[in-house]
Design a protein around this motif. Sequence first.
Motif, PDB file in Angstrom:
ATOM      1  N   ALA A  59     -40.462  -2.946  -1.254  1.00 14.65           N
ATOM      2  CA  ALA A  59     -40.478  -3.636  -0.723  1.00 14.65           C
ATOM      3  C   ALA A  59     -41.535  -4.919  -0.377  1.00 14.65           C
ATOM      4  N   GLY A  60     -42.934  -4.007  -0.251  1.00 15.72           N
ATOM      5  CA  GLY A  60     -43.908  -4.897  -0.049  1.00 15.72           C
ATOM      6  C   GLY A  60     -44.255  -5.255  -0.946  1.00 15.72           C
ATOM      7  N   GLU A  61     -44.396  -4.975  -2.076  1.00 11.94           N
ATOM      8  CA  GLU A  61     -44.505  -5.237  -3.277  1.00 11.94           C
ATOM      9  C   GLU A  61     -43.677  -6.842  -3.901  1.00 11.94           C
ATOM     10  N   ILE A  62     -42.664  -6.451  -3.609  1.00 10.54           N
ATOM     11  CA  ILE A  62     -41.224  -7.440  -4.317  1.00 10.54           C
ATOM     12  C   ILE A  62     -42.148  -8.752  -3.028  1.00 10.54           C
ATOM     13  N   ALA A  63     -42.003  -8.093  -1.868  1.00  9.97           N
ATOM     14  CA  ALA A  63     -42.705  -9.652  -1.076  1.00  9.97           C
ATOM     15  C   ALA A  63     -43.897 -10.570  -1.358  1.00  9.97           C
ATOM     16  N   ALA A  64     -44.473 -10.148  -2.089  1.00  8.41           N
ATOM     17  CA  ALA A  64     -46.067 -10.477  -2.357  1.00  8.41           C
ATOM     18  C   ALA A  64     -45.779 -10.365  -4.338  1.00  8.41           C
ATOM     19  N   SER A  65     -44.579 -10.704  -4.480  1.00  4.63           N
ATOM     20  CA  SER A  65     -45.060 -11.500  -5.744  1.00  4.63           C
ATOM     21  C   SER A  65     -44.330 -11.910  -6.244  1.00  4.63           C
ATOM     22  N   ASP A  66     -45.643 -13.311  -7.660  1.00  4.59           N
ATOM     23  CA  ASP A  66     -45.156 -14.297  -7.824  1.00  4.59           C
ATOM     24  C   ASP A  66     -43.975 -13.742  -8.983  1.00  4.59           C
ATOM     25  N   ALA A  67     -44.261 -12.931  -9.587  1.00  2.33           N
ATOM     26  CA  ALA A  67     -42.574 -12.778 -10.819  1.00  2.33           C
ATOM     27  C   ALA A  67     -42.521 -11.488 -10.722  1.00  2.33           C
ATOM     28  N   VAL A  68     -41.250 -11.146 -11.560  1.00  3.39           N
ATOM     29  CA  VAL A  68     -40.489  -9.798 -11.511  1.00  3.39           C
ATOM     30  C   VAL A  68     -40.253  -9.732 -12.948  1.00  3.39           C
ATOM     31  N   LEU A  69     -40.121  -8.523 -13.962  1.00  2.00           N
ATOM     32  CA  LEU A  69     -40.153  -8.530 -14.661  1.00  2.00           C
ATOM     33  C   LEU A  69     -39.636  -6.949 -14.914  1.00  2.00           C
ATOM     34  N   VAL A  70     -38.138  -7.219 -15.689  1.00  5.00           N
ATOM     35  CA  VAL A  70     -36.926  -5.752 -15.392  1.00  5.00           C
ATOM     36  C   VAL A  70     -36.948  -5.401 -16.632  1.00  5.00           C
ATOM     37  N   SER A  71     -37.458  -4.174 -17.039  1.00  4.67           N
ATOM     38  CA  SER A  71     -37.568  -3.463 -18.415  1.00  4.67           C
ATOM     39  C   SER A  71     -36.759  -2.439 -18.297  1.00  4.67           C
ATOM     40  N   ILE A  72     -35.307  -2.373 -17.506  1.00  4.24           N
ATOM     41  CA  ILE A  72     -35.546  -0.901 -16.610  1.00  4.24           C
ATOM     42  C   ILE A  72     -33.852  -1.050 -17.822  1.00  4.24           C
ATOM     43  N   PRO A  73     -33.270  -0.227 -18.096  1.00  2.00           N
ATOM     44  CA  PRO A  73     -32.143  -0.500 -19.135  1.00  2.00           C
ATOM     45  C   PRO A  73     -30.641  -0.237 -17.870  1.00  2.00           C
ATOM     46  N   PRO A  74     -29.647  -0.982 -18.141  1.00  2.00           N
ATOM     47  CA  PRO A  74     -28.557  -0.772 -16.825  1.00  2.00           C
ATOM     48  C   PRO A  74     -27.924   0.671 -16.847  1.00  2.00           C
ATOM     49  N   ASP A  75     -27.021   0.918 -16.841  1.00  2.00           N
ATOM     50  CA  ASP A  75     -26.019   2.236 -16.423  1.00  2.00           C
ATOM     51  C   ASP A  75     -24.668   1.929 -16.060  1.00  2.00           C
ATOM     52  N   GLN A  76     -23.722   2.613 -15.982  1.00  2.00           N
ATOM     53  CA  GLN A  76     -22.182   2.921 -15.665  1.00  2.00           C
ATOM     54  C   GLN A  76     -22.276   2.006 -14.258  1.00  2.00           C
ATOM     55  N   GLY A  77     -23.311   2.290 -13.876  1.00  2.00           N
ATOM     56  CA  GLY A  77     -23.320   1.690 -12.299  1.00  2.00           C
ATOM     57  C   GLY A  77     -23.672  -0.164 -12.709  1.00  2.00           C
ATOM     58  N   GLY A  78     -24.072  -0.704 -13.548  1.00  2.00           N
ATOM     59  CA  GLY A  78     -24.300  -2.189 -13.583  1.00  2.00           C
ATOM     60  C   GLY A  78     -26.338  -1.623 -13.318  1.00  2.00           C
ATOM     61  N   ASP A  79     -26.630  -3.131 -13.078  1.00  2.00           N
ATOM     62  CA  ASP A  79     -28.215  -3.025 -13.124  1.00  2.00           C
ATOM     63  C   ASP A  79     -29.131  -2.014 -11.898  1.00  2.00           C
ATOM     64  N   ARG A  80     -29.765  -1.484 -12.172  1.00  2.00           N
ATOM     65  CA  ARG A  80     -30.195  -0.834 -10.819  1.00  2.00           C
ATOM     66  C   ARG A  80     -31.223  -1.274 -10.089  1.00  2.00           C
ATOM     67  N   VAL A  81     -31.999  -2.515 -10.907  1.00  2.00           N
ATOM     68  CA  VAL A  81     -33.078  -2.554 -10.278  1.00  2.00           C
ATOM     69  C   VAL A  81     -32.010  -3.710  -9.324  1.00  2.00           C
ATOM     70  N   LEU A  82     -31.568  -4.660 -10.022  1.00  2.00           N
ATOM     71  CA  LEU A  82     -30.360  -5.835  -9.286  1.00  2.00           C
ATOM     72  C   LEU A  82     -29.267  -4.878  -8.075  1.00  2.00           C
ATOM     73  N   ALA A  83     -29.246  -4.133  -8.215  1.00  2.00           N
ATOM     74  CA  ALA A  83     -28.633  -3.477  -6.716  1.00  2.00           C
ATOM     75  C   ALA A  83     -28.913  -2.522  -5.957  1.00  2.00           C
ATOM     76  N   ALA A  84     -30.778  -2.489  -6.250  1.00  2.00           N
ATOM     77  CA  ALA A  84     -31.546  -1.511  -4.833  1.00  2.00           C
ATOM     78  C   ALA A  84     -31.975  -2.903  -4.257  1.00  2.00           C
ATOM     79  N   PHE A  85     -33.251  -3.449  -4.797  1.00  2.00           N
ATOM     80  CA  PHE A  85     -33.569  -4.564  -4.491  1.00  2.00           C
ATOM     81  C   PHE A  85     -33.351  -6.274  -4.378  1.00  2.00           C
ATOM     82  N   GLY A  86     -31.806  -6.278  -4.935  1.00  2.00           N
ATOM     83  CA  GLY A  86     -31.765  -7.829  -5.421  1.00  2.00           C
ATOM     84  C   GLY A  86     -31.466  -9.040  -3.760  1.00  2.00           C
TER      85      GLY A  86
END
Length: 300
Positions: A59-86
Amino acid sequence: MRLLVFGYGYSAHAIAERLRTAGHEIAATVQTAAKAGQLSRSGIRARLFSDGDRDPAIAGEIAASDAVLVSIPPDQGGDRVLAAFGEAIAAAPRLGWIGYLSTVGVYGDHAGGWVDETTPVVPREGRSRLRAEAERAWLDFGATRGKATHLFRLAGIYGPGRNQLAQLAAGTARRIVKPGQVFNRIHVADIAAVVEASLMSPRAGAVYNVSDDEPAPPQDVVSFAAKLCGIAPPPEIPFAEADLTPMGRSFYDKNNRVRNALIRSELGVVLRYPNYREGLTALRASGEGPNNRARVETSG
Protein backbone atom coordinates in the motif's frame (compact mmCIF):
# COMPACT_ATOMS: atom_id res chain seq x y z
CA MET A 1 10.19 8.38 -11.46
CA ARG A 2 9.05 5.54 -9.21
CA LEU A 3 7.49 2.50 -10.86
CA LEU A 4 5.75 -0.36 -9.07
CA VAL A 5 5.59 -3.60 -11.08
CA PHE A 6 2.97 -6.18 -10.17
CA GLY A 7 4.40 -9.55 -11.25
CA TYR A 8 8.10 -9.70 -12.03
CA GLY A 9 8.16 -12.11 -14.95
CA TYR A 10 10.21 -12.27 -18.15
CA SER A 11 8.87 -9.13 -19.83
CA ALA A 12 8.59 -7.14 -16.60
CA HIS A 13 12.24 -7.89 -15.84
CA ALA A 14 13.35 -6.46 -19.20
CA ILE A 15 11.18 -3.37 -18.71
CA ALA A 16 12.47 -2.80 -15.18
CA GLU A 17 16.10 -3.17 -16.20
CA ARG A 18 15.72 -0.69 -19.04
CA LEU A 19 14.10 1.84 -16.73
CA ARG A 20 16.65 1.29 -13.97
CA THR A 21 19.42 1.96 -16.46
CA ALA A 22 17.67 5.25 -17.27
CA GLY A 23 17.74 6.19 -13.57
CA HIS A 24 14.22 5.31 -12.47
CA GLU A 25 13.40 3.64 -9.15
CA ILE A 26 11.72 0.24 -9.27
CA ALA A 27 9.71 -1.82 -6.81
CA ALA A 28 8.07 -5.13 -7.72
CA THR A 29 5.82 -7.82 -6.33
CA VAL A 30 6.87 -11.47 -6.39
CA GLN A 31 5.32 -14.71 -5.20
CA THR A 32 8.13 -16.24 -3.14
CA ALA A 33 10.56 -15.14 -0.45
CA ALA A 34 13.44 -16.57 -2.50
CA LYS A 35 12.57 -14.37 -5.47
CA ALA A 36 12.17 -11.39 -3.15
CA GLY A 37 15.66 -11.91 -1.77
CA GLN A 38 17.10 -12.22 -5.27
CA LEU A 39 15.49 -8.96 -6.40
CA SER A 40 16.47 -7.10 -3.26
CA ARG A 41 20.11 -8.03 -3.80
CA SER A 42 19.88 -6.58 -7.32
CA GLY A 43 18.63 -3.24 -6.03
CA ILE A 44 14.87 -3.64 -6.56
CA ARG A 45 12.52 -3.39 -3.59
CA ALA A 46 10.56 -6.64 -3.58
CA ARG A 47 7.17 -7.20 -1.94
CA LEU A 48 5.36 -10.52 -1.59
CA PHE A 49 1.99 -10.81 -3.31
CA SER A 50 0.53 -14.28 -3.77
CA ASP A 51 -2.65 -16.18 -3.00
CA GLY A 52 -1.53 -16.67 0.58
CA ASP A 53 0.62 -13.62 1.27
CA ARG A 54 0.16 -9.90 0.80
CA ASP A 55 2.89 -7.63 2.09
CA PRO A 56 1.23 -4.67 3.88
CA ALA A 57 4.04 -2.46 2.56
CA ILE A 58 2.51 -2.69 -0.94
CA ALA A 59 0.00 0.00 0.00
CA GLY A 60 2.84 2.38 0.80
CA GLU A 61 4.59 1.52 -2.46
CA ILE A 62 1.42 2.39 -4.39
CA ALA A 63 1.01 5.69 -2.58
CA ALA A 64 4.60 6.69 -3.38
CA SER A 65 4.58 5.54 -7.02
CA ASP A 66 4.32 7.65 -10.15
CA ALA A 67 3.42 4.64 -12.29
CA VAL A 68 2.12 1.08 -11.95
CA LEU A 69 2.73 -1.76 -14.41
CA VAL A 70 0.49 -4.83 -14.17
CA SER A 71 2.05 -8.06 -15.44
CA ILE A 72 -0.06 -10.62 -13.55
CA PRO A 73 -2.54 -12.61 -15.66
CA PRO A 74 -6.18 -12.65 -14.57
CA ASP A 75 -7.93 -15.72 -13.25
CA GLN A 76 -11.56 -16.77 -13.08
CA GLY A 77 -12.10 -14.19 -10.35
CA GLY A 78 -10.91 -11.36 -12.59
CA ASP A 79 -7.86 -9.15 -12.31
CA ARG A 80 -6.15 -9.82 -8.98
CA VAL A 81 -4.35 -6.49 -8.77
CA LEU A 82 -7.47 -4.46 -9.43
CA ALA A 83 -9.44 -6.51 -6.89
CA ALA A 84 -6.81 -6.23 -4.18
CA PHE A 85 -5.47 -2.72 -4.73
CA GLY A 86 -7.94 -0.79 -6.88
CA GLU A 87 -8.88 1.65 -4.14
CA ALA A 88 -5.25 2.27 -3.18
CA ILE A 89 -4.32 2.90 -6.81
CA ALA A 90 -7.23 5.29 -7.26
CA ALA A 91 -6.17 7.23 -4.15
CA ALA A 92 -2.45 7.39 -4.96
CA PRO A 93 -1.67 11.11 -5.20
CA ARG A 94 1.32 10.92 -7.56
CA LEU A 95 0.24 8.06 -9.75
CA GLY A 96 -0.44 9.24 -13.30
CA TRP A 97 0.26 6.16 -15.45
CA ILE A 98 -1.04 2.59 -15.37
CA GLY A 99 0.22 0.00 -17.84
CA TYR A 100 -1.37 -3.41 -18.42
CA LEU A 101 0.46 -6.16 -20.30
CA SER A 102 -2.11 -8.06 -22.37
CA THR A 103 -1.96 -10.23 -25.49
CA VAL A 104 -2.82 -10.02 -29.18
CA GLY A 105 -4.85 -13.17 -28.49
CA VAL A 106 -7.80 -10.95 -27.53
CA TYR A 107 -8.49 -10.34 -31.25
CA GLY A 108 -9.58 -13.93 -31.75
CA ASP A 109 -9.15 -15.50 -35.20
CA HIS A 110 -9.18 -13.48 -38.44
CA ALA A 111 -8.07 -16.30 -40.78
CA GLY A 112 -4.70 -14.73 -41.52
CA GLY A 113 -6.07 -11.22 -42.01
CA TRP A 114 -4.57 -8.03 -40.63
CA VAL A 115 -5.70 -6.59 -37.28
CA ASP A 116 -4.93 -3.28 -35.60
CA GLU A 117 -5.93 -1.51 -32.40
CA THR A 118 -9.35 -0.61 -33.86
CA THR A 119 -10.22 -4.25 -34.63
CA PRO A 120 -13.04 -5.53 -32.38
CA VAL A 121 -11.96 -7.79 -29.55
CA VAL A 122 -13.57 -11.23 -30.04
CA PRO A 123 -11.54 -13.79 -28.05
CA ARG A 124 -12.45 -17.41 -28.71
CA GLU A 125 -11.05 -19.32 -25.73
CA GLY A 126 -10.91 -18.99 -21.96
CA ARG A 127 -7.51 -17.38 -21.36
CA SER A 128 -8.03 -14.74 -24.03
CA ARG A 129 -11.54 -14.00 -22.77
CA LEU A 130 -10.18 -13.41 -19.29
CA ARG A 131 -7.58 -11.06 -20.75
CA ALA A 132 -10.22 -9.13 -22.67
CA GLU A 133 -12.33 -8.79 -19.52
CA ALA A 134 -9.31 -7.56 -17.57
CA GLU A 135 -8.56 -5.02 -20.31
CA ARG A 136 -12.08 -3.63 -20.10
CA ALA A 137 -11.91 -3.51 -16.31
CA TRP A 138 -8.67 -1.52 -16.33
CA LEU A 139 -9.85 0.90 -19.02
CA ASP A 140 -13.11 1.46 -17.14
CA PHE A 141 -11.18 1.96 -13.91
CA GLY A 142 -8.87 4.51 -15.51
CA ALA A 143 -11.73 6.43 -17.08
CA THR A 144 -13.82 6.61 -13.90
CA ARG A 145 -10.97 7.17 -11.43
CA GLY A 146 -8.96 9.66 -13.44
CA LYS A 147 -5.86 7.48 -13.95
CA ALA A 148 -4.31 7.29 -17.41
CA THR A 149 -4.46 3.61 -18.30
CA HIS A 150 -2.57 1.99 -21.20
CA LEU A 151 -2.95 -1.48 -22.73
CA PHE A 152 -0.03 -3.27 -24.37
CA ARG A 153 -1.15 -6.19 -26.51
CA LEU A 154 1.96 -8.33 -26.81
CA ALA A 155 2.72 -10.74 -29.62
CA GLY A 156 4.68 -13.96 -29.02
CA ILE A 157 7.58 -12.96 -26.78
CA TYR A 158 11.14 -14.08 -27.39
CA GLY A 159 14.59 -12.96 -26.27
CA PRO A 160 17.58 -14.18 -24.25
CA GLY A 161 17.01 -17.75 -23.07
CA ARG A 162 13.57 -17.93 -24.66
CA ASN A 163 13.84 -18.54 -28.39
CA GLN A 164 14.18 -21.18 -31.10
CA LEU A 165 17.97 -21.24 -30.70
CA ALA A 166 17.57 -22.26 -27.07
CA GLN A 167 15.03 -24.89 -28.13
CA LEU A 168 17.49 -26.33 -30.64
CA ALA A 169 20.14 -26.48 -27.93
CA ALA A 170 17.73 -28.27 -25.61
CA GLY A 171 16.52 -30.65 -28.32
CA THR A 172 12.91 -29.42 -27.99
CA ALA A 173 12.54 -27.45 -31.24
CA ARG A 174 9.80 -28.71 -33.56
CA ARG A 175 8.74 -27.62 -37.04
CA ILE A 176 4.97 -27.93 -36.87
CA VAL A 177 3.34 -27.08 -40.18
CA LYS A 178 -0.22 -25.86 -40.50
CA PRO A 179 -0.72 -24.46 -44.02
CA GLY A 180 -1.40 -20.72 -43.99
CA GLN A 181 -0.63 -20.34 -40.28
CA VAL A 182 1.43 -17.35 -39.16
CA PHE A 183 2.42 -16.07 -35.75
CA ASN A 184 3.38 -12.61 -34.61
CA ARG A 185 6.49 -12.07 -32.48
CA ILE A 186 8.22 -9.39 -30.47
CA HIS A 187 11.67 -9.28 -28.89
CA VAL A 188 11.52 -8.54 -25.18
CA ALA A 189 13.91 -5.59 -25.62
CA ASP A 190 11.41 -3.96 -27.97
CA ILE A 191 8.60 -4.48 -25.45
CA ALA A 192 10.68 -2.55 -22.93
CA ALA A 193 11.27 0.26 -25.43
CA VAL A 194 7.53 0.62 -26.13
CA VAL A 195 6.60 0.73 -22.44
CA GLU A 196 9.30 3.32 -21.73
CA ALA A 197 8.06 5.48 -24.61
CA SER A 198 4.51 5.33 -23.27
CA LEU A 199 5.70 6.32 -19.80
CA MET A 200 7.35 9.38 -21.27
CA SER A 201 4.25 10.27 -23.33
CA PRO A 202 1.10 9.00 -21.59
CA ARG A 203 -2.30 9.01 -23.28
CA ALA A 204 -5.30 7.92 -21.25
CA GLY A 205 -7.03 4.89 -22.72
CA ALA A 206 -4.26 4.13 -25.22
CA VAL A 207 -4.05 0.64 -26.72
CA TYR A 208 -0.87 -0.48 -28.47
CA ASN A 209 -0.10 -3.59 -30.49
CA VAL A 210 3.44 -4.58 -29.56
CA SER A 211 4.61 -6.79 -32.41
CA ASP A 212 7.41 -6.82 -34.96
CA ASP A 213 6.95 -6.05 -38.65
CA GLU A 214 6.76 -9.58 -40.04
CA PRO A 215 4.21 -12.26 -39.12
CA ALA A 216 5.70 -15.56 -40.23
CA PRO A 217 5.04 -19.32 -40.29
CA PRO A 218 6.51 -20.93 -37.16
CA GLN A 219 8.38 -23.61 -39.12
CA ASP A 220 10.28 -20.90 -41.03
CA VAL A 221 11.58 -19.44 -37.79
CA VAL A 222 12.91 -22.80 -36.63
CA SER A 223 14.54 -23.39 -40.02
CA PHE A 224 16.26 -20.01 -39.88
CA ALA A 225 17.52 -20.68 -36.34
CA ALA A 226 18.96 -24.01 -37.47
CA LYS A 227 20.66 -22.35 -40.43
CA LEU A 228 22.29 -19.83 -38.08
CA CYS A 229 23.70 -22.75 -36.10
CA GLY A 230 24.91 -24.65 -39.15
CA ILE A 231 22.74 -27.66 -38.43
CA ALA A 232 19.85 -29.41 -40.17
CA PRO A 233 16.42 -28.32 -38.95
CA PRO A 234 14.19 -30.85 -37.23
CA PRO A 235 11.76 -32.67 -39.54
CA GLU A 236 8.44 -31.11 -40.41
CA ILE A 237 5.44 -32.35 -38.43
CA PRO A 238 1.95 -31.90 -39.90
CA PHE A 239 -0.25 -30.03 -37.44
CA ALA A 240 -2.81 -32.83 -37.41
CA GLU A 241 -0.11 -35.24 -36.19
CA ALA A 242 1.56 -32.93 -33.67
CA ASP A 243 1.45 -33.98 -30.03
CA LEU A 244 0.39 -30.68 -28.47
CA THR A 245 -1.10 -29.79 -25.13
CA PRO A 246 -4.56 -28.17 -25.21
CA MET A 247 -2.88 -24.84 -24.53
CA GLY A 248 -0.31 -25.36 -27.27
CA ARG A 249 -3.02 -26.33 -29.74
CA SER A 250 -5.06 -23.26 -28.81
CA PHE A 251 -2.35 -20.97 -30.19
CA TYR A 252 -3.02 -22.41 -33.65
CA ASP A 253 -6.71 -21.55 -33.36
CA LYS A 254 -5.81 -17.88 -33.94
CA ASN A 255 -4.28 -16.84 -37.26
CA ASN A 256 -3.76 -13.08 -37.54
CA ARG A 257 -1.31 -10.56 -38.91
CA VAL A 258 -0.86 -7.79 -36.37
CA ARG A 259 -0.23 -4.20 -37.45
CA ASN A 260 2.18 -2.23 -35.27
CA ALA A 261 2.05 1.19 -36.95
CA LEU A 262 0.78 3.02 -33.85
CA ILE A 263 3.87 2.43 -31.74
CA ARG A 264 5.88 4.12 -34.46
CA SER A 265 3.57 6.99 -35.38
CA GLU A 266 2.49 7.92 -31.85
CA LEU A 267 5.35 6.81 -29.61
CA GLY A 268 8.19 7.19 -32.09
CA VAL A 269 9.50 3.69 -31.38
CA VAL A 270 12.03 2.26 -33.82
CA LEU A 271 12.18 -1.50 -33.29
CA ARG A 272 15.65 -2.84 -32.64
CA TYR A 273 14.53 -6.20 -34.03
CA PRO A 274 11.88 -5.57 -36.72
CA ASN A 275 11.76 -9.26 -37.71
CA TYR A 276 12.72 -12.65 -36.32
CA ARG A 277 15.81 -12.90 -38.53
CA GLU A 278 17.42 -9.85 -36.97
CA GLY A 279 16.41 -10.91 -33.49
CA LEU A 280 17.71 -14.46 -33.81
CA THR A 281 20.90 -13.33 -35.52
CA ALA A 282 21.69 -11.06 -32.58
CA LEU A 283 20.89 -13.82 -30.08
CA ARG A 284 23.13 -16.26 -31.95
CA ALA A 285 25.94 -13.68 -31.92
CA SER A 286 25.54 -13.44 -28.13
CA GLY A 287 26.16 -17.20 -27.79
CA GLU A 288 22.65 -18.67 -27.87
CA GLY A 289 22.00 -22.00 -29.57
CA PRO A 290 23.65 -25.42 -29.74
CA ASN A 291 27.38 -25.93 -29.85
CA ASN A 292 28.11 -27.16 -33.37
CA ARG A 293 31.00 -29.42 -32.39
CA ALA A 294 29.00 -31.08 -29.62
CA ARG A 295 26.05 -31.59 -31.95
CA VAL A 296 28.26 -33.22 -34.62
CA GLU A 297 29.91 -35.56 -32.10
CA THR A 298 26.53 -36.54 -30.65
CA SER A 299 24.94 -37.21 -34.00
CA GLY A 300 27.97 -39.07 -35.37
